[in-house]
Design a protein around this motif. Structure first.
Motif, short mmCIF file in Angstrom:
data_model
loop_
_atom_site.label_atom_id
_atom_site.label_comp_id
_atom_site.label_asym_id
_atom_site.label_seq_id
_atom_site.Cartn_x
_atom_site.Cartn_y
_atom_site.Cartn_z
N TRP A 40 -6.99 44.29 54.46
CA TRP A 40 -7.29 44.93 55.74
C TRP A 40 -8.79 44.88 56.07
N GLU A 41 -9.63 45.21 55.11
CA GLU A 41 -11.08 45.21 55.33
C GLU A 41 -11.58 43.81 55.70
N GLN A 42 -11.08 42.80 55.02
CA GLN A 42 -11.50 41.43 55.29
C GLN A 42 -11.02 40.96 56.67
N GLU B 110 -10.43 42.97 59.25
CA GLU B 110 -11.28 43.68 60.23
C GLU B 110 -12.61 42.96 60.40
N TRP B 111 -13.22 42.56 59.30
CA TRP B 111 -14.48 41.82 59.37
C TRP B 111 -14.30 40.54 60.18
N PHE C 72 -12.23 39.78 62.60
CA PHE C 72 -12.15 40.00 64.05
C PHE C 72 -13.48 40.51 64.61
N GLU C 73 -14.24 41.28 63.85
CA GLU C 73 -15.55 41.74 64.31
C GLU C 73 -16.54 40.58 64.37
#
Length: 98
Positions: free
Chosen positions: A38-40, A42-43, A45-46
């Motif tokens: 999930w964290e990766q 999110e990164w 898409f940011e």
């Protein structure tokens, strides 16, 4: 563009320090979509934006289909309005079962 260290486990078969996130953006996007947590994601898409991520996914989806089927099915929900059927034809996104 240097990739953040928390992405290194996704690229264990490569020289992580040599990967340029700008030049190899398609490779990075496909890898994170396939193996990222999930964290990766999110990164991803940011950093690249939903539009660019979607474009890379669609290019693969309608092209060579190098992403694993499980990843394709997951991201198809987010990016594809009319999925491909098994024979390669377009079909409605949602259809009734008979």
């Amino acid at each position: 563009m240097k990739l953040p260290d928390f992405l290194a486990p996704l690229f264990h078969n490569y020289d992580f320090e040599a990967i340029d996130g700008q030049k190899s953006y398609k490779f990075v996007i496909k890898t994170v979509l396939t193996y990222g947590d999930w964290e990766q994601i999110e990164w991803l898409f940011e950093c690249y934006g939903a539009r660019r991520v979607g474009e890379v996914f669609k290019e693969d989806y309608y092209g060579l289909q190098t992403l694993p089927a499980s990843s394709r099915k997951l991201w198809e929900i987010a990016f594809i309005k009319r999925p491909l059927s098994k024979n390669g034809n377009m079909q409605p996104k949602y259809r009734c079962r008979h």
